[in-house]
Structure formats: structure tokens, C-alpha cells
Design an enzyme around this catalytic site. Structure first.
Site, PDB file in Angstrom:
ATOM      1  N   ARG A 188       0.786  -1.240   0.000  1.00  0.00           N
ATOM      2  CA  ARG A 188       0.000   0.000   0.000  1.00  0.00           C
ATOM      3  C   ARG A 188       0.817   1.288   0.000  1.00  0.00           C
ATOM      4  O   ARG A 188       0.252   2.356   0.210  1.00  0.00           O
ATOM      5  CB  ARG A 188      -0.968   0.025   1.197  1.00  0.00           C
ATOM      6  CG  ARG A 188      -1.930  -1.136   1.264  1.00  0.00           C
ATOM      7  CD  ARG A 188      -3.119  -0.821   2.150  1.00  0.00           C
ATOM      8  NE  ARG A 188      -2.741  -0.438   3.497  1.00  0.00           N
ATOM      9  CZ  ARG A 188      -3.604   0.011   4.407  1.00  0.00           C
ATOM     10  NH1 ARG A 188      -4.888   0.130   4.107  1.00  0.00           N
ATOM     11  NH2 ARG A 188      -3.194   0.324   5.614  1.00  0.00           N
ATOM     12  N   ASP A 189       2.114   1.228  -0.219  1.00  0.00           N
ATOM     13  CA  ASP A 189       2.902   2.463  -0.262  1.00  0.00           C
ATOM     14  C   ASP A 189       4.090   2.295  -1.209  1.00  0.00           C
ATOM     15  O   ASP A 189       5.239   2.526  -0.829  1.00  0.00           O
ATOM     16  CB  ASP A 189       3.384   2.855   1.133  1.00  0.00           C
ATOM     17  CG  ASP A 189       3.890   4.294   1.186  1.00  0.00           C
ATOM     18  OD1 ASP A 189       3.562   5.074   0.274  1.00  0.00           O
ATOM     19  OD2 ASP A 189       4.628   4.639   2.131  1.00  0.00           O
TER      20      ASP A 189
END
Length: 298
Positions: free
Chosen positions: A49-50
Site C-alpha cells: 500500500r505504499d
């Protein structure tokens, strides 16, 4: 104590060192390893997610050609580790991660899954190849300082920009990769080997050799970390041989004496004391002084 690996510089720092542009060979070699990094995270029932260049690091010393993934602060379970039941679909989620590289579904408020991490990789590669992205700089306008407006505008530009336009001038395998990832459903399991094969085809078609020679190799040949020197114990004999003021010669036996066996001492009997105790005194009665003897049977 927490012991972690000592790594080199991030891909963002190396990108700036190379005048904000990577060659096609460097991007393809990095892409192969970056997919493997994300695949490993997904194998642990987590989504990253990053995805962004700052979170990919190069190794040091004999691992200076390997790519590492750091900063797992935004990871989340996409399925139950025991039952492997996928998390439910939702379209009312806030943005988690970096908007510049986030997927279209993430910017639209859809819950993230494995497909979104892989789509983010494609935007990172476009950033490396082009030097910039069409939606960069939108957050500097006065009208777009609001986070919601900024994310919506970035999402609109990403939707309007086709994959062929995004990777214009580069092999079509990048656009094919993005199409394959975009077609994945929310809970689908990506075929990581197939995605790597798409980019490896572009690598072979261009006649590249997988020799781990990146664009920064000439500018920074390798990330070498000086090791702590080992403590060497100096022998006393070598230290004393350099002293010229010794009156007597010192040998190795003097510094390291050989232990000798203890001398054997013959035990001696203690002399009998002149004073006798009352038990050794003779009785005046001669009958009491008789020594009993045993009688043997004839």
C-alpha cells in the site's frame, strides 16, 4: 535489541544522481526484482500500500546489485492468515499511500488489494523512464490545495491518460503489463511469473545482458561499507624485542614459563610427645596390665 540489514541508497536518490532519468536496461532489471519484492509481501498475507521509489533500496558490499523493500508501516492483511478468506470489497475508503503512484481504484475510494500494488509499480517505472508523470505538479495550484480536490484531479488525469500514451517511445510490454494488472478483479491472485515474463521478453528483444550494471555503476561503482577492523593481540615477545634498554636478554621461556612438576617430599612421622595421657599410663595392679589373647582350638 533489533538487528536489521544495513542498506545503501534508495532508488529515488539514485534517480536524482542520474539526472532524473534511468535507461531502459536499468528499469527492466529493477522491475524484475521489484515484482519479486511485492510477491514476497503478498505471500505473507499482506499488501504493501505504499509503493514509491523512496521505499526501494539497494544493498551494500556483495549485495549491492540487489533491490530491497523497506518501510512496512502501511501494510495490511488482505486475507485471514489461517483461513485465507479475503477481506470484503468496499468503495468508501480514504487514500492510504502516495497519490502520485496510487492506482485509479485507490484514488476512487476502493479498498486496496494485490492488484493495486502491482499497478503502482507500473507508475514508478513510467516515472523512471520519462523523468516525470503527467499528473505531477497538480498539487501546487492554489485551487488544488484541498486534499480531496487534489486526489480527484490526479485520478481524472490518470483515467484520461492511456497506457500507450504513458509509455510512448518505450516497449509495448509495459502497456501490456498495465493492461494485465488492470483486468484483475478485487480478490484475484496475480500471476507474478507471467508478469515478469512480459518484461523479460522486452529485455531480451532489446539485446540486453543481465549483468547488474546499472546507470549509477560508473558514478558510484559499489556501495562498500568499511568493516570494523579486527582486534589483533600482540605477542609480548615481539613487543619486548624492540626495547633496547633491557639489561638482560629476555627469552620466550621468561615470558611464557613452562609449569614444572611439584617436588616430592617424603612424609615424616611426628615425634612422640614425652607427656602421656591417662589412657597410656600403666596401672599399679599387674593383673590389669595383662593383654588378652585368643585361644585357638587344637
Amino acid at each position: 535489541f533489533l538487528v536489521i540489514d544495513l542498506l545503501g541508497q534508495s532508488l529515488e536518490n539514485l534517480f536524482q544522481m542520474c539526472d532524473q532519468k534511468f535507461s531502459l536496461k536499468t528499469v527492466l532489471m529493477l522491475a524484475d526484482q521489484m515484482i519479486s519484492c511485492i510477491e514476497f509481501v503478498h505471500s505473507k498475507n499482506l499488501i504493501y500500500r505504499d509503493v514509491k521509489p523512496d521505499n526501494f533500496m539497494m544493498g551494500v558490499n556483495h549485495n549491492s546489485n540487489l533491490v530491497y523493500l523497506i518501510d512496512y508501516g502501511l501494510t495490511k492483511n488482505y486475507r485471514d492468515p489461517r483461513t485465507h478468506i479475503h477481506i470484503p470489497y468496499s468503495d468508501k475508503c480514504k487514500l492510504t499511500g502516495t497519490a502520485r503512484y496510487a492506482s485509479v481504484n485507490t484514488l476512487s475510494g476502493v479498498e486496496q488489494s494485490r492488484r493495486d500494488d502491482l499497478e503502482c509499480l507500473g507508475y514508478v517505472w513510467a516515472y523512471f523512464l520519462r523523468g516525470s508523470l503527467p499528473w505531477m505538479g497538480l498539487d501546487t495550484d492554489e485551487e488544488n490545495k484541498n486534499a480531496k480536490n487534489k486526489y480527484k484531479l490526479i485520478c481524472d488525469v490518470k483515467k484520461k491518460t492511456s497506457f500507450e500514451e504513458l509509455f510512448s517511445g518505450f516497449p509495448q510490454e509495459f502497456a501490456q503489463y498495465m493492461f494485465s494488472v488492470r483486468q484483475l478483479r478485487f480478490g484475484d491472485h496475480p500471476n507474478y511469473s507471467s508478469l515478469r515474463a512480459i518484461l523479460r521478453k522486452a529485455f531480451l528483444d532489446n539485446g540486453f545482458i543481465y549483468d547488474y550494471v546499472y546507470d549509477w555503476t560508473d558514478k558510484k561503482p559499489s556501495f562498500n561499507i568499511e568493516k570494523v577492523p579486527k582486534i589483533t593481540m600482540e605477542k609480548p615477545l615481539s613487543r619486548l624485542e624492540n626495547q633496547q634498554y633491557n639489561k638482560y636478554s629476555i627469552t620466550e621461556d621468561d615470558l611464557f614459563p613452562i609449569p614444572q612438576a611439584p617436588l616430592y617430599v617424603e612424609p615424616q612421622r611426628r615425634p612422640r610427645s614425652k607427656t602421656f595421657s591417662h589412657k597410656t599410663r600403666k596401672s599399679p595392679n599387674p593383673k590389669e596390665n595383662r593383654v588378652p589373647c585368643s585361644i585357638s582350638a587344637v
